[in-house]
Write a protein that holds these residues in place. Structure first.
Motif, PDB file in Angstrom:
ATOM      1  N   TYR A 290      37.095 119.988  43.271  1.00  0.00           N
ATOM      2  CA  TYR A 290      37.035 118.917  42.603  1.00  0.00           C
ATOM      3  C   TYR A 290      38.525 118.107  42.525  1.00  0.00           C
ATOM      4  CZ  TYR A 290      33.046 120.189  40.092  1.00  0.00           C
ATOM      5  OH  TYR A 290      31.762 120.324  39.584  1.00  0.00           O
ATOM      6  N   ARG A 291      38.846 117.146  42.700  1.00  0.00           N
ATOM      7  CA  ARG A 291      39.985 116.280  42.807  1.00  0.00           C
ATOM      8  C   ARG A 291      40.257 115.388  41.760  1.00  0.00           C
ATOM      9  NH1 ARG A 291      43.872 115.529  46.797  1.00  0.00           N
ATOM     10  NH2 ARG A 291      45.620 114.655  45.964  1.00  0.00           N
ATOM     11  N   GLY A 292      41.215 115.295  41.111  1.00  0.00           N
ATOM     12  CA  GLY A 292      41.476 114.134  39.746  1.00  0.00           C
ATOM     13  C   GLY A 292      41.418 114.873  38.450  1.00  0.00           C
ATOM     14  N   GLU A 293      40.926 113.836  37.763  1.00  0.00           N
ATOM     15  CA  GLU A 293      40.684 114.037  36.161  1.00  0.00           C
ATOM     16  C   GLU A 293      39.397 113.388  35.679  1.00  0.00           C
ATOM     17  OE1 GLU A 293      44.467 112.416  34.945  1.00  0.00           O
ATOM     18  OE2 GLU A 293      43.838 110.489  34.999  1.00  0.00           O
ATOM     19  N   ASP A 294      39.173 113.743  34.342  1.00  0.00           N
ATOM     20  CA  ASP A 294      37.768 113.419  33.775  1.00  0.00           C
ATOM     21  C   ASP A 294      37.778 111.944  33.590  1.00  0.00           C
ATOM     22  OD1 ASP A 294      35.664 113.670  32.378  1.00  0.00           O
ATOM     23  OD2 ASP A 294      36.558 113.463  30.261  1.00  0.00           O
ATOM     24  N   GLY A 295      36.793 111.394  34.238  1.00  0.00           N
ATOM     25  CA  GLY A 295      36.415 110.001  34.331  1.00  0.00           C
ATOM     26  C   GLY A 295      36.691 109.265  35.655  1.00  0.00           C
TER      27      GLY A 295
ATOM     28  N   VAL B 231      24.421 121.037  39.785  1.00  0.00           N
ATOM     29  CA  VAL B 231      25.576 121.957  39.462  1.00  0.00           C
ATOM     30  C   VAL B 231      26.154 120.894  38.283  1.00  0.00           C
ATOM     31  CG1 VAL B 231      27.917 122.461  39.772  1.00  0.00           C
ATOM     32  CG2 VAL B 231      26.082 123.112  41.391  1.00  0.00           C
ATOM     33  N   THR B 232      26.576 121.194  36.997  1.00  0.00           N
ATOM     34  CA  THR B 232      27.019 120.475  35.911  1.00  0.00           C
ATOM     35  C   THR B 232      28.671 120.409  36.179  1.00  0.00           C
ATOM     36  OG1 THR B 232      25.450 120.892  34.704  1.00  0.00           O
ATOM     37  CG2 THR B 232      27.441 120.291  33.550  1.00  0.00           C
ATOM     38  N   VAL B 233      29.081 119.284  36.240  1.00  0.00           N
ATOM     39  CA  VAL B 233      30.427 119.235  36.321  1.00  0.00           C
ATOM     40  C   VAL B 233      31.186 119.643  34.889  1.00  0.00           C
ATOM     41  CG1 VAL B 233      32.453 117.433  36.529  1.00  0.00           C
ATOM     42  CG2 VAL B 233      30.464 117.309  37.802  1.00  0.00           C
ATOM     43  N   GLU B 234      32.446 120.573  35.119  1.00  0.00           N
ATOM     44  CA  GLU B 234      32.981 120.883  33.990  1.00  0.00           C
ATOM     45  C   GLU B 234      34.395 121.345  34.369  1.00  0.00           C
ATOM     46  OE1 GLU B 234      30.843 124.485  32.664  1.00  0.00           O
ATOM     47  OE2 GLU B 234      31.201 125.511  34.537  1.00  0.00           O
ATOM     48  N   ASN B 235      35.306 121.565  33.168  1.00  0.00           N
ATOM     49  CA  ASN B 235      36.574 121.866  33.511  1.00  0.00           C
ATOM     50  C   ASN B 235      37.710 120.942  34.178  1.00  0.00           C
ATOM     51  OD1 ASN B 235      36.114 124.306  31.887  1.00  0.00           O
ATOM     52  ND2 ASN B 235      35.334 125.166  33.705  1.00  0.00           N
ATOM     53  N   LEU B 236      37.173 119.414  34.256  1.00  0.00           N
ATOM     54  CA  LEU B 236      38.025 118.766  34.731  1.00  0.00           C
ATOM     55  C   LEU B 236      39.209 118.589  33.772  1.00  0.00           C
ATOM     56  CD1 LEU B 236      35.587 115.703  36.288  1.00  0.00           C
ATOM     57  CD2 LEU B 236      36.850 117.615  37.436  1.00  0.00           C
ATOM     58  N   PRO B 237      40.492 118.399  34.391  1.00  0.00           N
ATOM     59  CA  PRO B 237      41.545 118.073  33.395  1.00  0.00           C
ATOM     60  C   PRO B 237      41.359 116.585  32.917  1.00  0.00           C
ATOM     61  CG  PRO B 237      42.270 117.682  35.875  1.00  0.00           C
ATOM     62  CD  PRO B 237      41.038 118.453  35.734  1.00  0.00           C
ATOM     63  N   GLU B 238      42.149 116.497  31.513  1.00  0.00           N
ATOM     64  CA  GLU B 238      41.979 115.370  30.874  1.00  0.00           C
ATOM     65  C   GLU B 238      43.113 114.653  30.657  1.00  0.00           C
ATOM     66  OE1 GLU B 238      39.740 116.011  27.251  1.00  0.00           O
ATOM     67  OE2 GLU B 238      37.680 117.001  28.249  1.00  0.00           O
ATOM     68  N   ARG B 239      43.196 113.478  30.126  1.00  0.00           N
ATOM     69  CA  ARG B 239      44.534 112.819  29.859  1.00  0.00           C
ATOM     70  C   ARG B 239      44.732 113.136  28.469  1.00  0.00           C
ATOM     71  NH1 ARG B 239      44.769 106.532  32.335  1.00  0.00           N
ATOM     72  NH2 ARG B 239      44.271 107.325  34.432  1.00  0.00           N
ATOM     73  N   PHE B 240      46.027 113.130  28.199  1.00  0.00           N
ATOM     74  CA  PHE B 240      46.550 113.326  26.952  1.00  0.00           C
ATOM     75  C   PHE B 240      46.234 112.215  26.145  1.00  0.00           C
ATOM     76  CE2 PHE B 240      49.347 116.210  29.371  1.00  0.00           C
ATOM     77  CZ  PHE B 240      49.275 117.485  28.748  1.00  0.00           C
ATOM     78  N   ALA B 241      45.858 112.402  24.741  1.00  0.00           N
ATOM     79  CA  ALA B 241      45.532 111.376  23.881  1.00  0.00           C
ATOM     80  C   ALA B 241      46.767 110.871  23.463  1.00  0.00           C
ATOM     81  CB  ALA B 241      44.607 112.055  22.733  1.00  0.00           C
ATOM     82  N   ASP B 242      47.755 111.551  23.426  1.00  0.00           N
ATOM     83  CA  ASP B 242      49.064 110.928  22.863  1.00  0.00           C
ATOM     84  C   ASP B 242      50.339 111.851  23.663  1.00  0.00           C
ATOM     85  OD1 ASP B 242      50.293 109.292  20.495  1.00  0.00           O
ATOM     86  OD2 ASP B 242      51.348 111.066  20.611  1.00  0.00           O
ATOM     87  N   VAL B 243      51.333 111.160  23.626  1.00  0.00           N
ATOM     88  CA  VAL B 243      52.355 111.577  24.496  1.00  0.00           C
ATOM     89  C   VAL B 243      52.886 113.042  23.845  1.00  0.00           C
ATOM     90  CG1 VAL B 243      54.029 110.336  23.135  1.00  0.00           C
ATOM     91  CG2 VAL B 243      54.641 111.121  25.419  1.00  0.00           C
TER      92      VAL B 243
END
Length: 289
Positions: free
Chosen positions: A55-60, A125-137
């Motif tokens: 995978y490359r990139g983040e959730d979404g 295959v189910t996508v999992e463990n993609l990094p996510e953006r921080f909801a707040d700094v």
């Protein structure tokens, strides 16, 4: 004339011949079975079991590629295994819990030649463990920010000669520019408003150097003076992976007009908003002005 009498073989001789014959028969059968097992028996091979998912990139907004990691098979079928490629759908704009369909493509001629029966040609295959953006700094760990401090210093040390040579344009062209001081004045978090606008952390440095300046318009009259530029190091794709690829780190001199006072935070904020338009929400993380 002596008479000749037929003497039947002894029991031991018959026994030895029988054992020898049976041994030869067993050897022949063993060779046949081995040959069949190695070269003629049809074997089932799971052609998606060892598919490597990257995978490359983040959730979404992530993307995926599937590579052939089929190795360490016996020599008979390795050529067939090397022919396998994969198609995957969907492959872009992925988010956690999406379901991928991986389909194996292979050389049918090699499959027939080596008596291979491919199975599990398609796998879900189910996508999992993609990094996510921080909801707040405020969620960004202090330990990660400390690592960025060290990385910024390393970046400046590595590139300072080039910065002095190319970015201090006010000095005489043949002047030997010397570093006087470098100081971080801001750290900014840019919160992307769309998935295409990746979150960033930006360090702003004031870099002061000295060099020769021509003070006369009539002849070459050189005088040593100091000048300060503002330099920006950008860390792109800030997310919960807490990792920064080298390709996502870059620096550039800020082009500002003489009327802008970078030591006034409100003017700096206006400048950054003008630079990035409405793509980001700006948060000052650190300020030394």
């Amino acid at each position: 004339m002596s008479s000749m009498h037929f003497q039947p073989p002894s029991r031991d001789a018959v026994k030895n011949k029988f054992i020898t014959s049976m041994s030869m028969l067993l050897i022949v059968i063993s060779l046949y079975v081995t040959c069949y097992m190695l070269f003629f028996r049809t074997v089932e091979v799971d052609v998606t079991r060892d598919a490597g998912i990257e995978y490359r990139g983040e959730d979404g907004s992530a993307s995926v590629r599937v590579i052939n990691r089929n190795q360490n098979y016996n020599q008979r079928i390795q050529e067939f295994m090397d022919s396998i490629t994969y198609e995957v759908t969907p492959a872009k704009r992925l988010k956690n819990n999406d379901v991928l369909t991986i389909t194996a493509k292979y050389d049918e001629t090699l499959a027939s030649r080596y008596h291979v029966n491919p199975v599990a040609v398609t796998r879900k295959v189910t996508v999992e463990n993609l990094p996510e953006r921080f909801a707040d700094v405020s969620e960004i760990p202090a330990s990660f920010l400390k690592k960025l401090d060290e990385r910024t210093k390393s970046y400046l040390n590595k590139n300072m000669d080039q910065i002095l040579d190319e970015d201090f344009t006010s000095f005489f062209i043949r002047s030997e520019v010397e570093l006087v001081d470098q100081k971080q004045i801001y750290r900014v978090f840019l919160d992307g408003k769309k998935s295409s606008a990746k979150d960033k952390i930006i360090d702003i440095y004031a870099i002061t150097a000295k060099g020769e300046v021509n003070t006369s318009s009539k002849k070459e009259t050189l005088k040593v003076k100091e000048d300060t530029i503002y330099y920006m190091i950008t860390y792109n794709e800030i997310n919960t992976s807490l990792s920064i690829l080298d390709e996502n780190v870059y620096g550039e001199k800020l082009i500002i007009n003489d009327a802008l006072d970078m030591n006034k935070e409100n003017q700096f904020i206006d400048f950054m908003k003008s630079k990035y338009k409405s793509m980001y929400e700006l948060h000052i993380m650190k300020s030394s002005v």
